[in-house]
Design an enzyme around this catalytic site. Structure first.
Site, PDB file in Angstrom:
ATOM      1  N   SER A 147     -50.637 -32.431  15.614  1.00  0.00           N
ATOM      2  CA  SER A 147     -50.732 -33.829  15.205  1.00  0.00           C
ATOM      3  C   SER A 147     -49.425 -34.259  14.548  1.00  0.00           C
ATOM      4  O   SER A 147     -48.780 -33.454  13.860  1.00  0.00           O
ATOM      5  CB  SER A 147     -51.882 -34.026  14.212  1.00  0.00           C
ATOM      6  N   TYR A 161     -55.481 -32.575   6.004  1.00  0.00           N
ATOM      7  CA  TYR A 161     -55.322 -32.405   7.447  1.00  0.00           C
ATOM      8  C   TYR A 161     -53.854 -32.168   7.804  1.00  0.00           C
ATOM      9  O   TYR A 161     -53.523 -31.256   8.578  1.00  0.00           O
ATOM     10  CB  TYR A 161     -55.857 -33.648   8.153  1.00  0.00           C
TER      11      TYR A 161
END
Length: 407
Positions: free
Chosen positions: A225, A238
């Site tokens: 990501s 995250y």
């Protein structure tokens, strides 16, 4: 005529050359849209004009640039690049209950791969859909990647079906984003949860299947990501787990090169996957975040601040792209390209975002990131009180000064 150019000019030109060449390389390798690519070529025009202004007029340079563009785009849009055959190659994909993993399993099965798809629930909707729509060559494996025993059982089952044949591809797709909100507001269990799945779980699967991958001189494709490279607000847990994953992947790329194992990272833009479009999911996350905050912290930030964060994330998720094909196409490319790239930007705008982050001043890239993602309007309650106090104090001082002048 070259005598007219002194040493500082050549130093400046050298720096400009390095900057523009690096920028062009990054843009052209990012599969961006036509506009940013055209900007890169215009930047090259400025460079060429600087280098050869004393011998070539700008009009001739522009003509040469147009010719170069035509040649480049003609070769780029011509015949499709050669790919390796898919038939007979075995690939294991983690996290196939939904999202990228589920869509990739269907695509690879249709291309002729022997697919091993891991799911959390063999009786779940995603598993039943794969059984219904895919060929008998697809094998479903129930695996929670945070459980070493299940990972080892999946390895044994895969070896039993492959026999002496190695594993061509490992697609590390399984991941989780268990929270949203400022780092100070997030529970330590949220940080540990993200690390356990996104980093340690992926590491466990990769280490377990590496002997099979080395035997086949295969590929590792990891779905990461941009949050692992760039500081997206309210995604600290995250992002930190993905940052660790990115470093692990880059290290493996160097270590496995002598074995002939190619390692690629895919960085997708925002897509509708998992629970992102589930209203009940966001309400549950919101409730858990409020319950996990101490009374003092809730007083400092305010419930309205937390609620706005939830609404911004929910809105961002609702506007995400439901078409997962750009990411699936990129996974296929990374598995079948004769020379796979180290990093792939999957989705519109993601390459441009990385370009701005890498080459623009911090003030510009920081503003771009804030406007791109979570646009907070509500300040924490304590800061609002402080602002109000400072405003009242300023008005009080102004009134006192005006009274002094009148006297």
């Amino acid at each position: 005529m070259m005598d007219d150019y002194n040493l500082p000019f050549w130093i400046y030109t050298g720096v400009l050359t390095v900057f523009i060449c690096g920028a062009m390389k990054k843009i052209l390798a990012s599969h961006l849209s036509t506009t940013p690519t055209l900007v890169a070529w215009l930047g090259a025009t400025v460079l060429v004009e600087r280098l050869w202004a004393f011998c070539l007029p700008a009009v001739l340079l522009l003509a040469l640039l147009v010719l170069a563009c035509c040649i480049y785009f003609a070769t780029r849009t011509g015949s499709p690049p050669a790919t390796l055959p898919a038939h007979g190659k075995a690939v294991l994909i983690t996290g196939c209950d939904s999202g990228f993993g589920n869509a990739t399993a269907k695509r690879l099965d249709a291309l002729g791969f022997e697919v091993f798809a891991t799911v959390l629930d063999l009786s779940g909707d995603g598993a039943r859909e794969l059984q219904r729509t895919c060929s008998p060559h697809l094998t479903l494996l129930q695996v929670d990647i945070t459980q070493p025993q299940q990972v080892q059982q999946a390895l044994l089952d895969t070896k039993a079906k492959l026999g002496l044949k190695g594993l061509w591809g490992l697609v590390n797709n399984a991941g989780v984003c268990v929270n949203f909100g400022d780092a100070e507001l997030s529970l330590m269990s949220n940080f540990r949860g993200c690390m356990e799945v996104n980093f340690f779980g992926t590491l466990s699967v990769t280490k377990s299947f590496l002997p099979l991958l080395r035997h086949a001189r295969g590929r590792i494709v990891t779905i990461s990501s941009p949050a692992g490279d760039q500081p997206f607000p309210c995604l600290a847990a995250y992002g930190a787990s993905k940052a660790a994953l990115n470093l692990l992947t880059n290290t493996l790329r160097h270590e496995l090169e002598p074995w002939g194992v190619q390692v690629s990272t895919i960085l997708p833009s925002a897509y509708k996957t998992g629970q992102s479009s589930n209203h009940a999911y966001w309400e549950q996350q919101h409730k858990q975040l409020l319950q996990g905050m101490s009374p003092a912290l809730l007083e400092e930030y305010g419930e309205d601040y937390v609620t706005e964060t939830k609404e911004l994330f929910q809105s961002h998720a609702s506007q995400s792209n439901p078409d997962l094909s750009p990411v699936v196409d990129t996974i296929v490319q990374a598995l079948l390209s004769p020379q796979p790239q180290a990093s792939y930007y999957a989705g519109p705008g993601i390459g441009l975002m990385y370009f701005i982050y890498s080459y623009c001043p911090f003030s510009i890239s920081n503003r771009f990131l804030q406007n791109l993602f979570v646009k907070k309007k509500v300040m924490p309650r304590a800061l609002r009180k402080q602002s109000g106090y400072n405003l009242n104090l300023s008005l009080h001082n102004n009134n006192n000064n005006n009274e002094g002048k009148l006297k």
